[in-house]
Design a protein around this motif. Structure first.
Motif, mmCIF file in Angstrom:
data_model
loop_
_atom_site.group_PDB
_atom_site.id
_atom_site.type_symbol
_atom_site.label_atom_id
_atom_site.label_comp_id
_atom_site.label_asym_id
_atom_site.label_seq_id
_atom_site.Cartn_x
_atom_site.Cartn_y
_atom_site.Cartn_z
ATOM 1 N N GLY A 96 0.838 -1.196 0.000
ATOM 2 C CA GLY A 96 0.000 0.000 0.000
ATOM 3 C C GLY A 96 0.871 1.244 0.000
ATOM 4 O O GLY A 96 2.063 1.183 0.297
ATOM 5 N N GLY A 97 0.278 2.366 -0.334
ATOM 6 C CA GLY A 97 1.021 3.633 -0.308
ATOM 7 C C GLY A 97 2.027 3.734 -1.428
ATOM 8 O O GLY A 97 1.813 3.236 -2.519
ATOM 9 N N CYS A 98 3.154 4.343 -1.140
ATOM 10 C CA CYS A 98 4.214 4.484 -2.143
ATOM 11 C C CYS A 98 4.823 3.115 -2.428
ATOM 12 O O CYS A 98 5.253 2.428 -1.500
ATOM 13 C CB CYS A 98 5.290 5.429 -1.610
ATOM 14 S SG CYS A 98 6.785 5.433 -2.615
ATOM 15 N N PRO A 99 4.889 2.676 -3.683
ATOM 16 C CA PRO A 99 5.386 1.324 -3.972
ATOM 17 C C PRO A 99 6.860 1.149 -3.594
ATOM 18 O O PRO A 99 7.312 0.035 -3.409
ATOM 19 C CB PRO A 99 5.193 1.192 -5.486
ATOM 20 C CG PRO A 99 5.106 2.586 -6.007
ATOM 21 C CD PRO A 99 4.499 3.402 -4.905
ATOM 22 N N PHE A 100 7.585 2.247 -3.448
ATOM 23 C CA PHE A 100 9.013 2.163 -3.149
ATOM 24 C C PHE A 100 9.273 2.111 -1.642
ATOM 25 O O PHE A 100 10.413 1.913 -1.215
ATOM 26 C CB PHE A 100 9.731 3.374 -3.780
ATOM 27 C CG PHE A 100 11.235 3.300 -3.715
ATOM 28 C CD1 PHE A 100 11.919 2.212 -4.266
ATOM 29 C CD2 PHE A 100 11.980 4.309 -3.127
ATOM 30 C CE1 PHE A 100 13.310 2.141 -4.225
ATOM 31 C CE2 PHE A 100 13.376 4.238 -3.076
ATOM 32 C CZ PHE A 100 14.033 3.159 -3.629
ATOM 33 N N CYS A 123 4.018 7.551 3.918
ATOM 34 C CA CYS A 123 4.368 6.818 2.698
ATOM 35 C C CYS A 123 3.683 5.454 2.657
ATOM 36 O O CYS A 123 3.321 4.953 1.596
ATOM 37 C CB CYS A 123 5.870 6.603 2.636
ATOM 38 S SG CYS A 123 6.805 8.121 2.793
ATOM 39 N N ARG A 124 3.517 4.832 3.852
ATOM 40 C CA ARG A 124 2.932 3.495 3.892
ATOM 41 C C ARG A 124 1.426 3.555 3.669
ATOM 42 O O ARG A 124 0.824 2.579 3.250
ATOM 43 C CB ARG A 124 3.226 2.842 5.236
ATOM 44 C CG ARG A 124 4.723 2.689 5.485
ATOM 45 C CD ARG A 124 4.995 1.758 6.650
ATOM 46 N NE ARG A 124 6.433 1.674 6.892
ATOM 47 C CZ ARG A 124 7.104 2.504 7.685
ATOM 48 N NH1 ARG A 124 6.454 3.445 8.356
ATOM 49 N NH2 ARG A 124 8.396 2.385 7.815
ATOM 50 N N ALA A 125 0.848 4.688 3.944
ATOM 51 C CA ALA A 125 -0.611 4.792 3.898
ATOM 52 C C ALA A 125 -1.121 5.344 2.574
ATOM 53 O O ALA A 125 -2.127 4.886 2.052
ATOM 54 C CB ALA A 125 -1.094 5.676 5.046
ATOM 55 N N GLU A 126 -0.427 6.312 2.029
ATOM 56 C CA GLU A 126 -0.971 7.046 0.893
ATOM 57 C C GLU A 126 -0.016 7.029 -0.279
ATOM 58 O O GLU A 126 1.171 7.289 -0.119
ATOM 59 C CB GLU A 126 -1.183 8.514 1.296
ATOM 60 C CG GLU A 126 -2.569 8.867 1.740
ATOM 61 C CD GLU A 126 -2.602 10.339 2.089
ATOM 62 O OE1 GLU A 126 -3.066 11.137 1.248
ATOM 63 O OE2 GLU A 126 -2.139 10.693 3.205
ATOM 64 N N MET A 127 -0.530 6.734 -1.478
ATOM 65 C CA MET A 127 0.283 6.793 -2.688
ATOM 66 C C MET A 127 0.448 8.264 -3.073
ATOM 67 O O MET A 127 -0.543 8.966 -3.288
ATOM 68 C CB MET A 127 -0.453 6.043 -3.799
ATOM 69 C CG MET A 127 0.096 6.277 -5.193
ATOM 70 S SD MET A 127 1.408 5.110 -5.579
ATOM 71 C CE MET A 127 1.870 5.657 -7.219
ATOM 72 N N ALA A 170 6.837 11.651 -7.737
ATOM 73 C CA ALA A 170 5.779 11.042 -6.928
ATOM 74 C C ALA A 170 6.343 10.678 -5.564
ATOM 75 O O ALA A 170 6.620 9.508 -5.286
ATOM 76 C CB ALA A 170 5.220 9.814 -7.639
ATOM 77 N N CYS A 171 6.513 11.669 -4.709
ATOM 78 C CA CYS A 171 7.135 11.442 -3.410
ATOM 79 C C CYS A 171 6.664 12.513 -2.443
ATOM 80 O O CYS A 171 6.480 13.672 -2.814
ATOM 81 C CB CYS A 171 8.658 11.478 -3.558
ATOM 82 S SG CYS A 171 9.525 11.425 -1.994
ATOM 83 N N TRP A 172 6.518 12.079 -1.173
ATOM 84 C CA TRP A 172 6.024 13.018 -0.157
ATOM 85 C C TRP A 172 7.093 13.956 0.382
ATOM 86 O O TRP A 172 6.803 14.870 1.138
ATOM 87 C CB TRP A 172 5.398 12.257 1.021
ATOM 88 C CG TRP A 172 4.151 11.500 0.692
ATOM 89 C CD1 TRP A 172 3.963 10.163 0.789
ATOM 90 C CD2 TRP A 172 2.907 12.045 0.247
ATOM 91 N NE1 TRP A 172 2.695 9.811 0.412
ATOM 92 C CE2 TRP A 172 2.019 10.958 0.079
ATOM 93 C CE3 TRP A 172 2.447 13.349 -0.038
ATOM 94 C CZ2 TRP A 172 0.700 11.113 -0.358
ATOM 95 C CZ3 TRP A 172 1.141 13.496 -0.471
ATOM 96 C CH2 TRP A 172 0.288 12.395 -0.627
ATOM 97 N N LEU A 173 8.348 13.737 0.044
ATOM 98 C CA LEU A 173 9.414 14.593 0.595
ATOM 99 C C LEU A 173 9.262 16.026 0.109
ATOM 100 O O LEU A 173 8.614 16.291 -0.900
ATOM 101 C CB LEU A 173 10.792 14.064 0.187
ATOM 102 C CG LEU A 173 11.205 12.706 0.752
ATOM 103 C CD1 LEU A 173 12.576 12.316 0.212
ATOM 104 C CD2 LEU A 173 11.199 12.718 2.264
ATOM 105 N N SER A 174 9.925 16.934 0.823
ATOM 106 C CA SER A 174 9.837 18.358 0.489
ATOM 107 C C SER A 174 10.239 18.617 -0.957
ATOM 108 O O SER A 174 11.210 18.065 -1.460
ATOM 109 C CB SER A 174 10.763 19.150 1.414
ATOM 110 O OG SER A 174 10.985 20.421 0.855
ATOM 111 N N ARG A 175 9.392 19.463 -1.631
ATOM 112 C CA ARG A 175 9.679 19.768 -3.026
ATOM 113 C C ARG A 175 10.614 20.966 -3.155
ATOM 114 O O ARG A 175 10.856 21.434 -4.246
ATOM 115 C CB ARG A 175 8.355 20.054 -3.762
ATOM 116 C CG ARG A 175 7.801 18.842 -4.463
ATOM 117 C CD ARG A 175 6.951 17.985 -3.549
ATOM 118 N NE ARG A 175 5.714 18.648 -3.178
ATOM 119 C CZ ARG A 175 4.875 18.187 -2.266
ATOM 120 N NH1 ARG A 175 5.137 17.087 -1.604
ATOM 121 N NH2 ARG A 175 3.768 18.837 -1.993
ATOM 122 N N ASP A 176 11.116 21.433 -2.025
ATOM 123 C CA ASP A 176 12.069 22.527 -2.085
ATOM 124 C C ASP A 176 13.468 21.937 -2.274
ATOM 125 O O ASP A 176 13.908 21.098 -1.487
ATOM 126 C CB ASP A 176 11.998 23.346 -0.782
ATOM 127 C CG ASP A 176 12.948 24.521 -0.833
ATOM 128 O OD1 ASP A 176 12.490 25.609 -1.224
ATOM 129 O OD2 ASP A 176 14.143 24.335 -0.507
#
Ligand SMILES: Nc1ncnc2c1ncn2[C@@H]1O[C@H](COP(=O)(O)OP(=O)(O)OP(=O)(O)O)[C@@H](O)[C@H]1O
Ligand code: SF4
Ligand SMILES: [Mg+2]
Lengths: 321, 343
Positions: free
Chosen positions: B281-285, B296-300, B315-321
């Protein structure tokens, strides 16, 4: 290519040589010289004739001289005389061979076309209604003995038709092609159908499996990516490769069949090699049996050479090495 | 308008073990005359995605859109699609050894393709063209080798012959699926050079599929990084190599000799790609990600713009800055990415 074929032909000649030795050992050396002369002379021969024959066959000389005599006769087309008919064995074979050849070749063409086409259809429409229908039919004929199918065909197309006043197919016998082509054809339709249906089934399965493999090949995908029509992809690209195992099976089956389609010939009363062999065995007609064994072996050997030649034509990797 | 615009492509295969979800929501675009690199580990769905677009996958469930010059390839009839294959889109496949038909001469296979689309061209003319094409891709003595069978060619020559065939109708797009993977390093470089030369000469757009970022660094204008059937990151070559955002891209880069510091020590990403039947589930990586967070485990994560650049998405939750991202990299990975010399 030429060297490849020469090698195959030489191998074929060698195999035939081995066959003559085996035949010689089984029929001449095995039983012992006294027995051979007596059998060869026939049931009602006097001791004098037996002695004469023993002398003529050189049974009183060393084995290699005997074998050389036997081989020499073979090479000169002299297979001795049927003690039962008194005819030369070669002329008996010459009469029987065209019958079997007509039967085998005709049936082979039918079953090959039928088997390959239904196999391709079955593979291309994998798991469709067509595929299932073809599979069931193929299994049905595959598991049907040829004498059952033969008798069934005779019952419907000869017996029932005759009752209804239709005389399309004869019940038994054989008309030589040179004598009357139409009768030749009419007489062969039912035997052809019998043999073809029973064998086509195996070819349907073989072609289907081989096609399914080839359709997954990378070069078939390449052919599609070139924008070729589906028909061209299937027949020009896939079937070309898928035929290889079919051809080798075909060669073996045809070779065996040309040596005598025993059951079909017997059911339809056709005086071919198989029918003649059965009679010869019943009559213990040794020279005829030997003749048929040698012709049948030669048929298998020749078929194998033809298969290899055809392989070479199909596959450049064989042709060029 | 892009030459080819793929959006939200899904491809799955029903198998006895379950449904294999090979491609999940893939989107990318190829501009006329440009090269798009698609990168990802083995099994990430690169081949399936590109072959599906051209209608070459069998037994698959497909959804999404693939607009080629504005027309959806996935909605075309088989006949329409056939007229695009070859003539508009040339394809080169992964394995040059098995991609040519073993029973037909190399020249015959090229001539077949030319005459299939141009019935008016005579056999002799088509043959001349085949020889010309083989010369163009660097086959020695092409007027003689045109009559060879594939097994008489080396691996590199077969791949060149495939390129010659794929280019024979001057397609607008060439899809090259790992054209160099099966070849040794020197031949690899030659084959890439041939493709680049043809591109300059004919203005062909190229999709170059590979799991080798080094190859991408050499030839691609834009890069799509795929993982488990989805896009992880999309950017031009400079951003991909100079300022990657996605941890998976970063991992791929670290496995390149030029980035690891010491040339000898490659650092493959630890762990295995997930099963495509039971995706996490969530991010495949996330099972392999050194930055993994609860979210990351919960949401793609969807594709976000990175650093305010609409051409760079991740496609990642990390900061886009970019500055924050670089700081985090130093903290977690322990070293900043050495800036490579992008050719
Ligand atoms: N016909 C099929 N049936 C079931 N699964 C399939 C089929 N074709 C491909 N797959 C699966 O889809 C996934 C993606 O395969 P694909 O060939 O696209 O990978 P790839 O990214 O090209 O990898 P590689 O670098 O090894 O070529 C793989 O897990 C593969 O097993
Ligand atoms: S979303 Fe989370 S798990 Fe996935 S790559 Fe980004 S940080 Fe890693
Ligand atoms: Mg692949």
């Amino acid at each position: 290519m030429v060297r490849f074929l020469v090698r195959r032909v030489l191998l074929g000649v060698f195999v035939m040589f081995v066959v003559t030795i085996v035949v010689f050992v089984i029929f001449f050396v095995g039983p012992g010289s006294a027995d051979v002369a007596r059998t060869m002379a026939g049931r009602e021969a006097t001791p004098k004739t037996v002695a004469l024959i023993a002398h003529r066959l050189l049974l009183d000389r060393p084995i290699y001289v005997q074998y050389w005599h036997f081989l020499d006769g073979l090479l000169h087309g002299n297979l001795g005389y049927s003690y039962y008919h008194g005819q030369p064995v070669t002329s008996i074979l010459k009469q029987a061979f065209p019958v079997t050849l007509s039967l085998a070749l005709g049936a082979a063409v039918i079953w090959l076309v039928l088997g390959v086409l239904s196999g391709v259809l079955s593979a291309v429409r994998n798991r469709s209604f067509w595929d299932r229908t073809v599979t069931v039919l193929a299994l049905f004929f595959y598991s049907m003995p040829s004498f059952v199918l033969g008798l069934l065909l005779l019952y419907v197309f000869y017996y029932q038709f005759t009752l209804a006043g239709i005389h399309l197919f004869p019940g038994a016998g054989y008309t030589y092609l040179t004598a009357n082509p139409l009768k030749w054809f009419q007489g062969l339709v039912l035997p052809w159908t019998t043999l073809a249906l029973v064998s086509a089934a195996a070819y349907t399965r073989l072609t289907r499996g081989s096609m399914l493999d080839v359709l997954n090949e990378d070069y078939v995908r390449t052919a599609r990516s070139k924008g070729l029509s589906e028909n061209r992809v299937i027949y020009r690209h896939a079937l070309r490769s898928a035929l290889t195992p079919v051809v080798s099976q075909f060669g073996i089956d045809l070779g065996v069949l040309v040596g005598g389609a025993v059951i079909t010939e017997t059911v339809f009363g056709m005086p071919g090699l198989g029918f003649t062999a059965v009679q010869a065995i019943e009559n213990q007609d040794l020279p005829v049996i030997i003749g048929i064994v040698i012709v049948a072996s030669a048929a298998v050997v020749v078929a194998n050479i033809l298969v290899d030649a055809f392989y070479a034509v199909l596959d450049p990797r064989i042709r060029l090495h | 308008m892009a030459l080819l615009e793929v959006s939200d492509l899904h491809v799955s295969f029903p198998t006895p073990d379950g449904v294999v979800r090979a491609v999940r929501g893939l989107s990318f675009a190829v501009e006329t005359g440009k090269t798009l690199g698609i990168v990802g580990e083995s099994g990430s769905g690169k081949s399936v995605a590109t072959q599906t677009i051209m209608g070459l996958t069998r037994g698959a469930r497909v959804s999404g859109q693939a607009l080629f010059e504005g027309i959806d390839l996935l909605a075309m009839s088989p006949k329409e699609l056939r007229s695009v294959r070859g003539a508009q889109v040339g394809m080169i496949f992964q394995d040059p050894l098995s991609s040519l038909h073993p029973y037909y001469r190399v020249g015959w296979q090229i001539i077949e393709m030319i005459r299939n689309n141009h019935h008016e061209i005579s056999k002799a003319k088509a043959r001349e063209r085949a020889v010309e094409l083989l010369r163009l891709v660097g086959i020695p003595q092409p007027d003689r080798r045109v009559d060879d069978f594939p097994h008489q060619f080396s691996g590199g020559m077969r791949q060149r012959a495939m390129i010659a065939m794929a280019m024979s109708l001057n397609p607008k797009l060439l899809i090259a699926d790992e054209p160099t993977t099966a070849l040794d390093v020197t031949v690899q470089a030659q084959v890439l050079q041939v493709m680049r030369r043809l591109q300059e000469e004919f203005g062909t757009a190229i999709i170059l599929i590979t799991h080798d970022l080094g190859v991408v660094a050499e030839v691609a204008d834009d890069v799509v990084v795929m993982y488990a059937g989805s896009t992880m990151e999309k950017a031009d070559r400079y951003e991909t190599f100079g300022a990657p955002h996605h941890p998976y891209t970063e991992g791929l880069l670290q496995s390149l000799p030029a980035y690891g510091g010491e040339r000898e020590r490659l650092r493959p990403i630890p762990g295995q790609p997930p099963s495509l039947i039971n995706l996490p589930g969530g991010c495949p990586f996330h099972p392999r990600c050194p930055y993994v967070m609860d979210r990351c485990r919960a949401e793609m994560p969807p594709l976000f713009e990175v650093g305010g650049n609409p051409a760079h998405t991740s496609a990642c939750w990390l900061s886009r800055d970019q500055v924050e991202r670089a700081a985090l990299r130093t903290k977690v990975v322990g070293q900043p990415l050495a800036a490579p010399a992008v050719p």
